[in-house]
Design a protein around this motif. Structure first.
Motif: not given
Length: 224
Positions: A115-116, A119, A122, A150
């Protein structure tokens, strides 16, 4: 006292140990690295006794001074304390949906990592391959710092940016995080352990300059 998860307990113990080492050696906590040996920090026999007494008072454990030398880094000593305090057993039945003792925790780590990365870069999650290197995904020094921050916030760990490059794929970094969180080998059954590279050519090290801080690079050159 130690939080509601193994991750939070690990972070608290690491911070506690760093605080005591800083107090004893006068080294600022920001300069204390978790993989440096206590001897390299200048800790001698008398300082080791002071450190042992402080930890003993904090944890209520009966600790031998020799444990300072047999578990000779912050990382190793915290792992030792977690075992002695039986924190894994304490948290094993709590928060079954969070990172903990269940096999699903490995998937949770991987999902968070993907997910990170998605993010930051892209790139769609579906297109991320677990065996691809972070560099091949276009992650640069600043993005590595973002990713580290994160993950640090997610799992309550104190991570070095260099760990992104020393465990350079989703698969390897998941295994690294699992180990940092104290997950057992059984819980990592479908994760291949990170392979240690025996040596690097000067050309390979030079190519990594853009992806590492000066401190991390100097450390790598020392090891080389």
């Amino acid at each position: 006292q130690w939080g509601n998860s193994l991750a939070s307990a690990t972070k608290k113990l690491k911070d506690l140990l760093k605080g005591h080492i800083s107090s004893i050696t006068k080294i600022p906590t920001a300069r204390i690295k978790e993989d440096d040996t206590f001897k390299s920090m200048g800790i001698d026999s008398m300082m080791a006794l002071q450190l042992k007494n402080k930890i003993q008072a904090d944890t209520g454990l009966n600790i031998a001074v020799s444990s300072i030398w047999t578990h000779a880094t912050i990382q190793k000593y915290v792992a030792f304390l977690i075992t002695e305090m039986k924190l894994e057993e304490q948290f094993s039945s709590q928060n079954s949906g969070s990172v903990g003792s269940s096999a699903s925790s490995i998937k949770n780590i991987k999902d968070k990592l993907k997910q990170h990365i998605a993010s930051i870069t892209k790139i769609q999650i579906a297109r991320l391959k677990e065996s691809d290197t972070f560099k091949s995904m276009g992650i640069d020094s600043m993005q590595a710092l973002q990713l580290k921050n994160k993950l640090q916030a997610d799992f309550g760990l104190n991570l070095a940016v260099s760990s992104i490059w020393t465990h350079p794929t989703i698969e390897k970094y998941t295994a690294f995080l699992a180990a940092e969180l104290g997950l057992s080998a059984k819980e990592e059954e479908d994760i291949q352990p990170t392979k240690v590279v025996d040596s690097k050519t000067s050309e390979e090290i030079n190519k990594e300059v853009d992806y590492q801080s000066l401190d991390d690079l100097m450390k790598e050159l020392d090891e080389y």
